[in-house]
Motif scaffolding. Structure first.
Motif, PDB file in Angstrom:
ATOM      1  N   PRO A   1       0.792  -1.232   0.000  1.00  0.00           N
ATOM      2  CA  PRO A   1       0.000   0.000   0.000  1.00  0.00           C
ATOM      3  C   PRO A   1       0.824   1.282   0.000  1.00  0.00           C
ATOM      4  N   LYS A   2       2.049   1.217   0.491  1.00  0.00           N
ATOM      5  CA  LYS A   2       2.879   2.423   0.548  1.00  0.00           C
ATOM      6  C   LYS A   2       3.141   2.973  -0.843  1.00  0.00           C
ATOM      7  N   VAL A   3       3.266   2.082  -1.833  1.00  0.00           N
ATOM      8  CA  VAL A   3       3.495   2.520  -3.210  1.00  0.00           C
ATOM      9  C   VAL A   3       2.272   2.277  -4.095  1.00  0.00           C
ATOM     10  N   GLY A   4       1.271   1.558  -3.570  1.00  0.00           N
ATOM     11  CA  GLY A   4       0.024   1.392  -4.309  1.00  0.00           C
ATOM     12  C   GLY A   4       0.011   0.261  -5.308  1.00  0.00           C
ATOM     13  N   PHE A   5       0.865  -0.757  -5.126  1.00  0.00           N
ATOM     14  CA  PHE A   5       0.931  -1.862  -6.079  1.00  0.00           C
ATOM     15  C   PHE A   5       0.458  -3.166  -5.445  1.00  0.00           C
ATOM     16  N   LEU A   6      -0.073  -4.029  -6.284  1.00  0.00           N
ATOM     17  CA  LEU A   6      -0.416  -5.405  -5.918  1.00  0.00           C
ATOM     18  C   LEU A   6       0.363  -6.324  -6.837  1.00  0.00           C
ATOM     19  N   TYR A   7       1.129  -7.249  -6.242  1.00  0.00           N
ATOM     20  CA  TYR A   7       1.984  -8.142  -7.004  1.00  0.00           C
ATOM     21  C   TYR A   7       1.539  -9.590  -6.818  1.00  0.00           C
ATOM     22  N   ARG A   8       2.045 -10.443  -7.721  1.00  0.00           N
ATOM     23  CA  ARG A   8       1.919 -11.875  -7.475  1.00  0.00           C
ATOM     24  C   ARG A   8       3.241 -12.560  -7.807  1.00  0.00           C
ATOM     25  N   TYR A   9       3.436 -13.703  -7.160  1.00  0.00           N
ATOM     26  CA  TYR A   9       4.629 -14.528  -7.330  1.00  0.00           C
ATOM     27  C   TYR A   9       4.173 -15.979  -7.381  1.00  0.00           C
ATOM     28  N   GLU A  10       4.817 -16.779  -8.214  1.00  0.00           N
ATOM     29  CA  GLU A  10       4.549 -18.215  -8.170  1.00  0.00           C
ATOM     30  C   GLU A  10       5.498 -18.842  -7.157  1.00  0.00           C
ATOM     31  N   VAL A  11       4.915 -19.460  -6.135  1.00  0.00           N
ATOM     32  CA  VAL A  11       5.706 -20.099  -5.085  1.00  0.00           C
ATOM     33  C   VAL A  11       5.713 -21.599  -5.313  1.00  0.00           C
ATOM     34  N   THR A  12       6.878 -22.207  -5.155  1.00  0.00           N
ATOM     35  CA  THR A  12       7.067 -23.640  -5.403  1.00  0.00           C
ATOM     36  C   THR A  12       7.807 -24.274  -4.239  1.00  0.00           C
ATOM     37  N   SER A  13       7.390 -25.469  -3.866  1.00  0.00           N
ATOM     38  CA  SER A  13       8.145 -26.226  -2.861  1.00  0.00           C
ATOM     39  C   SER A  13       9.220 -27.048  -3.563  1.00  0.00           C
ATOM     40  N   THR A  14      10.374 -27.190  -2.929  1.00  0.00           N
ATOM     41  CA  THR A  14      11.500 -27.895  -3.519  1.00  0.00           C
ATOM     42  C   THR A  14      11.661 -29.271  -2.868  1.00  0.00           C
ATOM     43  N   TRP A  15      12.529 -30.070  -3.431  1.00  0.00           N
ATOM     44  CA  TRP A  15      12.779 -31.404  -2.889  1.00  0.00           C
ATOM     45  C   TRP A  15      13.459 -31.331  -1.520  1.00  0.00           C
ATOM     46  N   ARG A  16      14.015 -30.146  -1.195  1.00  0.00           N
ATOM     47  CA  ARG A  16      14.657 -29.956   0.112  1.00  0.00           C
ATOM     48  C   ARG A  16      13.651 -29.500   1.173  1.00  0.00           C
ATOM     49  N   ASN A  17      12.373 -29.500   0.820  1.00  0.00           N
ATOM     50  CA  ASN A  17      11.322 -29.010   1.715  1.00  0.00           C
ATOM     51  C   ASN A  17      11.542 -27.546   2.088  1.00  0.00           C
ATOM     52  N   THR A  18      11.909 -26.772   1.083  1.00  0.00           N
ATOM     53  CA  THR A  18      12.007 -25.325   1.217  1.00  0.00           C
ATOM     54  C   THR A  18      11.056 -24.700   0.197  1.00  0.00           C
ATOM     55  N   LEU A  19      10.872 -23.402   0.294  1.00  0.00           N
ATOM     56  CA  LEU A  19      10.009 -22.685  -0.650  1.00  0.00           C
ATOM     57  C   LEU A  19      10.832 -21.695  -1.459  1.00  0.00           C
ATOM     58  N   GLU A  20      10.443 -21.534  -2.725  1.00  0.00           N
ATOM     59  CA  GLU A  20      11.073 -20.568  -3.612  1.00  0.00           C
ATOM     60  C   GLU A  20       9.991 -19.744  -4.298  1.00  0.00           C
ATOM     61  N   ALA A  21      10.288 -18.464  -4.518  1.00  0.00           N
ATOM     62  CA  ALA A  21       9.353 -17.572  -5.192  1.00  0.00           C
ATOM     63  C   ALA A  21       9.890 -17.184  -6.557  1.00  0.00           C
ATOM     64  N   GLY A  22       9.011 -17.188  -7.548  1.00  0.00           N
ATOM     65  CA  GLY A  22       9.389 -16.784  -8.892  1.00  0.00           C
ATOM     66  C   GLY A  22       9.435 -15.272  -9.031  1.00  0.00           C
ATOM     67  N   PRO A  23       9.573 -14.785 -10.265  1.00  0.00           N
ATOM     68  CA  PRO A  23       9.690 -13.341 -10.499  1.00  0.00           C
ATOM     69  C   PRO A  23       8.444 -12.578 -10.046  1.00  0.00           C
ATOM     70  N   GLN A  24       8.662 -11.345  -9.708  1.00  0.00           N
ATOM     71  CA  GLN A  24       7.563 -10.464  -9.325  1.00  0.00           C
ATOM     72  C   GLN A  24       6.743 -10.085 -10.561  1.00  0.00           C
ATOM     73  N   GLU A  25       5.413 -10.167 -10.448  1.00  0.00           N
ATOM     74  CA  GLU A  25       4.507  -9.761 -11.516  1.00  0.00           C
ATOM     75  C   GLU A  25       3.554  -8.700 -10.981  1.00  0.00           C
ATOM     76  N   LEU A  26       3.442  -7.587 -11.693  1.00  0.00           N
ATOM     77  CA  LEU A  26       2.540  -6.531 -11.288  1.00  0.00           C
ATOM     78  C   LEU A  26       1.112  -6.896 -11.685  1.00  0.00           C
ATOM     79  N   VAL A  27       0.214  -6.914 -10.709  1.00  0.00           N
ATOM     80  CA  VAL A  27      -1.186  -7.272 -10.960  1.00  0.00           C
ATOM     81  C   VAL A  27      -2.067  -6.038 -11.048  1.00  0.00           C
ATOM     82  N   ALA A  28      -1.888  -5.087 -10.134  1.00  0.00           N
ATOM     83  CA  ALA A  28      -2.723  -3.886 -10.128  1.00  0.00           C
ATOM     84  C   ALA A  28      -1.939  -2.725  -9.543  1.00  0.00           C
TER      85      ALA A  28
END
Length: 349
Positions: free
Chosen positions: A111-138
């Motif tokens: 809200p500070k800059v007025g953007f809404l983003y999305r990221y594709e999050v994936t679980s890895t074989w190491r039982n960790t999480l990774e986020a893909g590139p930032q995508e501007l939604v609104a």
């Protein structure tokens, strides 16, 4: 987080996983929490304990790890284009749409800059999480969209307390070039929209907190949003003096609605309005909460820099007997559940 049809499918998958884990040696999906931390500018993740470990007092409490570093790869000036990584200034709102195969769309508002983003999050074989590139939604959401929700169809909802509106971005519009949300509820057309804040949905109804609520508008409200525009709303909380100004964050857990405000209390009420408001737990400064689609609620406690678990599947609302810390995170605000890739065969089982 995503609800509706997905709730049923996740619940069935979890039930089958439990049966298989007992009978055949299969392991249930790994579970994680994802949390916004406005003060650190980050979005973080932490693994959750196994189901049978939830009440073990001597289990280790993991520290949350950075999933999205808000200070990293931030563009500036003329170099900022629509597809740039803008970083995060003050990530607040959070909503997650779970997909198959240990993947999800994660929506984060700034809200500070007025953007809404999305990221594709994936679980890895190491039982960790990774986020893909930032995508501007609104865009054009400055000082708005502090709270988000996603329904089972992928539609995004957000609130604007100052404007007195609840808006939606349709799932089919999310991938378009910076779509603008359309107002589905407003204070101009509905009395019970009074400074809407925290929001949740079960794909048949919306539940929101009113920052400016009173006895006539309610502080926690449910409404069924009809395509015809004939929306009917009912007050779930706000008829009693002690609950007039406590509601900010809202989440659903089966037929229970949990909510928090500025105080130490976590409250609950039946989604159909058939119960009184009940204080189910006290923390230091509880904020957002999320449900694991089975039996457990997880609450972000900003005052103690922790994530806590407690029973959520209460037929009769009551004070929780077990409230346990499951993760440490600095300044947690909003929270969502993420499920790993699913069943895996355990070697030697």
């Amino acid at each position: 987080m995503a609800l509706g049809p997905l709730v049923g499918s996740v619940g069935i998958i979890a039930a089958v996983a439990l049966l298989l884990s007992r009978e055949t040696g299969y392991q249930r999906p790994e579970r994680f929490v994802i949390v916004t931390s406005p003060g650190t500018r980050n979005v973080l993740w932490a693994p959750l304990p196994k189901f049978h470990d939830l009440t073990l007092k001597d289990r280790p409490i993991p520290d949350a790890q950075i999933l999205i570093d808000g200070a990293a790869s931030k563009c500036s000036g003329w170099a900022c284009i629509e597809t740039s990584n803008h970083g995060l200034e003050e990530p607040a709102g959070l909503a997650l749409y779970q997909k198959a195969g240990g993947k999800a769309w994660l929506y984060v508002s700034d809200p500070k800059v007025g953007f809404l983003y999305r990221y594709e999050v994936t679980s890895t074989w190491r039982n960790t999480l990774e986020a893909g590139p930032q995508e501007l939604v609104a865009s054009n959401l400055k000082d708005a969209a502090y709270w988000l929700a996603v329904d089972g169809f992928g539609n995004i909802f957000y609130t604007d307390a100052e404007a007195g509106t609840v808006s939606m971005i349709k799932a089919e519009d999310v991938s378009k070039s910076v779509p603008q949300g359309r107002t589905v509820l407003s204070s101009e057309k509905m009395e019970k929209v009074a400074g809407p804040a925290g929001i949740a949905t079960d794909s048949t109804a919306l539940y929101w907190a009113n920052l400016k609520g009173d006895r006539s508008t309610g502080t926690l409200v449910q409404a069924r949003v009809e395509g015809s525009g004939n929306h009917s709303a009912s007050i779930l909380a706000g008829n009693q003096d002690m609950y007039q100004a406590v509601v900010k964050d809202v989440c659903l857990a089966g037929d229970n609605v949990f909510f928090t405000g500025d105080g130490q209390s976590l409250f609950a009420v039946k989604a159909d309005g058939s119960s009184d408001v009940t204080e189910v737990a006290k923390l230091e400064q509880p904020k957002g909460c999320t449900f694991d689609q089975e039996t457990t609620l997880f609450v972000a406690d900003q005052g103690s820099n922790g994530i806590y678990s407690l029973p959520a599947n209460m037929n009769q609302l009551r004070r929780a007997s077990h409230v346990d810390k499951v993760a440490s995170v600095r300044g947690p605000h909003q929270i969502a559940m993420f499920f790993g890739a699913g069943l895996r065969w355990i070697e030697g089982a």
